[in-house]
Design an enzyme around this catalytic site. Structure first.
Site, PDB file in Angstrom:
ATOM      1  N   ASP A  83       5.897  -0.643   8.144  1.00 48.46           N
ATOM      2  CA  ASP A  83       4.651  -0.282   7.469  1.00 48.46           C
ATOM      3  C   ASP A  83       4.189  -1.470   6.608  1.00 48.46           C
ATOM      4  OD1 ASP A  83       2.601   1.427   6.593  1.00 48.46           O
ATOM      5  OD2 ASP A  83       3.807   2.193   4.907  1.00 48.46           O
ATOM      6  N   ASP A 105      -0.284  -6.496   8.278  1.00 46.97           N
ATOM      7  CA  ASP A 105      -1.388  -6.155   7.381  1.00 46.97           C
ATOM      8  C   ASP A 105      -2.069  -7.425   6.871  1.00 46.97           C
ATOM      9  OD1 ASP A 105      -3.161  -5.257   5.547  1.00 46.97           O
ATOM     10  OD2 ASP A 105      -1.766  -3.990   4.443  1.00 46.97           O
TER      11      ASP A 105
HETATM   12  P1  13P Z   1      -0.113   7.926   0.852  1.00 42.30           P
HETATM   13  O1  13P Z   1       0.123   7.169  -0.435  1.00 42.30           O
HETATM   14  O2  13P Z   1      -1.414   8.642   0.820  1.00 42.30           O
HETATM   15  O3  13P Z   1       1.015   8.809   1.204  1.00 42.30           O
HETATM   16  O4  13P Z   1      -0.245   6.817   2.029  1.00 42.30           O
HETATM   17  C1  13P Z   1       0.904   6.305   2.655  1.00 42.30           C
HETATM   18  C2  13P Z   1       0.597   5.161   3.544  1.00 42.30           C
HETATM   19  O5  13P Z   1      -0.522   4.868   3.893  1.00 42.30           O
HETATM   20  C3  13P Z   1       1.733   4.374   4.027  1.00 42.30           C
HETATM   21  O6  13P Z   1       1.331   3.259   4.758  1.00 42.30           O
HETATM   22  O1  G3H Z   2       1.469   2.211   1.770  1.00 49.55           O
HETATM   23  C1  G3H Z   2       2.429   2.196   1.012  1.00 49.55           C
HETATM   24  C2  G3H Z   2       3.558   3.138   1.264  1.00 49.55           C
HETATM   25  O2  G3H Z   2       3.382   4.292   0.500  1.00 49.55           O
HETATM   26  C3  G3H Z   2       4.851   2.455   0.988  1.00 49.55           C
HETATM   27  O3  G3H Z   2       5.073   2.353  -0.383  1.00 49.55           O
HETATM   28  O4  G3H Z   2       5.555  -0.048  -0.598  1.00 49.55           O
HETATM   29  O5  G3H Z   2       6.208   1.565  -2.399  1.00 49.55           O
HETATM   30  O6  G3H Z   2       7.423   1.545  -0.213  1.00 49.55           O
HETATM   31  P1  G3H Z   2       6.128   1.285  -0.928  1.00 49.55           P
HETATM   32 ZN    ZN Z   3      -0.505   2.421   4.074  1.00 50.28          ZN
END
Ligand code: 13P
Ligand code: G3H
Ligand code: ZN
Length: 312
Positions: A83, A105
């Site tokens: 992510d 990203d």
């Molecule tokens: P939320 O903060 O709305 O749960 O979004 C999570 C997210 O986009 C992780 O990439």
């Molecule tokens: O988009 C962000 C996600 O909620 C991940 O959060 O970077 O604190 O693990 P983090």
């Molecule tokens: Zn996100």
């Protein structure tokens, strides 16, 4: 079933008018809560790991916990996704280290630089059988300690999406239509709104192409109330209304990202537990209901928001 990429699950989701939940994982209880719900409801799932999660829990622990979940949930497709990959090196480490999907990203970069970086990741990922999510437009909120104010966020420009997808070869695209990261998505007293017109325009320009929505927690008010009733302080926490997400899932949105709701479910459960049992100190006692709270929340999303039950 071994770890899968998102290709097949997104194709089925697009055609079936539902979305696959992408849930952030940071520890064992979160992995278990999410995947037990998915296994029971026969739902595909994306387990996603941020840079912060890798720093907290360690890459190998996370990969091995997901492998354990795959063994325990034999009936459902599971993808392991990076992510908000911040750079080529992090994406490469996850591609080499067992992930089936990565996000690069480059959304804060000028368009040409975003394209160049995404293409570099796509070339490497595709050569290794891994798929890539890229992002156009910027979301407000906090991610990996980077805070983007609402003023600095910007909606995706539909006129850029075709060129971006053609030039990068990415497999899915995250767009900004008014969702944001974290638990404070709209100002109190204002009406939550998403730019469905942008989503429609993107869909027209990229027919059949899977779109991703970040920042899609609903911030359930029963969690917020429980947190505040048991010593927490989260006034004015507001999320995306569930019916809006359901609407997006019926359109081109094939992946809906949820992290904050997991955090809220766990925090509400643990705060309530300690209020009732101030003498307890065995982590298993308070992590068991917290894990159950994650499972219940994920099951609710699958049935009422994503529509992915029975689609494994
Ligand atoms: P939320 O903060 O709305 O749960 O979004 C999570 C997210 O986009 C992780 O990439
Ligand atoms: O988009 C962000 C996600 O909620 C991940 O959060 O970077 O604190 O693990 P983090
Ligand atoms: Zn996100």
């Amino acid at each position: 079933m071994p770890l899968v990429t998102t290709t097949e699950m997104f194709k089925k989701a697009y055609e079936g008018g539902y979305a696959v939940g992408a849930f952030n994982v940071n520890n064992m209880e979160i992995v278990q809560g999410i995947t037990e719900a998915c296994q029971e409801l026969k739902s595909p799932v994306v387990l996603q790991v941020s840079k912060g999660a890798r720093a907290y829990a360690n890459h190998t622990y996370l990969v091995k916990m997901v492998e354990a979940a795959i063994i325990n949930c034999p009936d459902i497709p599971i993808a392991l996704h990076l992510d908000h990959g911040p750079d080529f090196e992090t994406c490469k480490a996850c591609i080499d280290g067992g992930f089936s999907s990565v996000m690069i990203d480059g959304s804060s970069l000028p368009l040409e630089e975003n394209i160049k970086l995404a293409k570099q990741v796509v070339d490497y990922a595709h050569a290794h059988g891994v798929v890539v999510e890229a992002e156009l437009g910027t979301l407000a909120g906090v991610e990996d300690d980077v805070s983007v104010s609402a003023e600095d966020s910007s909606y995706t420009r539909p006129e850029d999406v075709q060129e971006f997808v053609e030039k990068t070869g990415c497999d899915s695209l995250a767009i900004a239509i008014g969702t944001s990261h974290g638990a404070y998505k709209f100002k109190p007293g204002t009406k939550p709104q998403l730019r469905f017109d942008i989503l429609e325009e993107v869909e027209k320009r990229l027919p059949g192409f899977p779109i991703v929505l970040h920042g899609s927690s609903s911030v359930p008010q029963d969690f917020v109330q429980k947190i505040n009733a048991h010593g927490g302080k989260m006034p004015d926490a507001i999320g995306i209304p569930e019916e809006m997400l359901r609407e997006a899932a019926k359109m081109a949105v094939c992946k809906i990202n949820i992290d904050s709701d997991i955090r809220l479910a766990i925090t509400a459960s643990i705060r309530e537990y300690f209020d009732a049992h101030p003498d307890h100190f065995d982590p298993r006692q308070y992590l068991k209901p917290a894990r159950q709270a994650v499972k219940d929340m994920v099951a609710h999303k699958i049935k009422n928001v994503l529509g992915s039950d029975g689609k494994a």
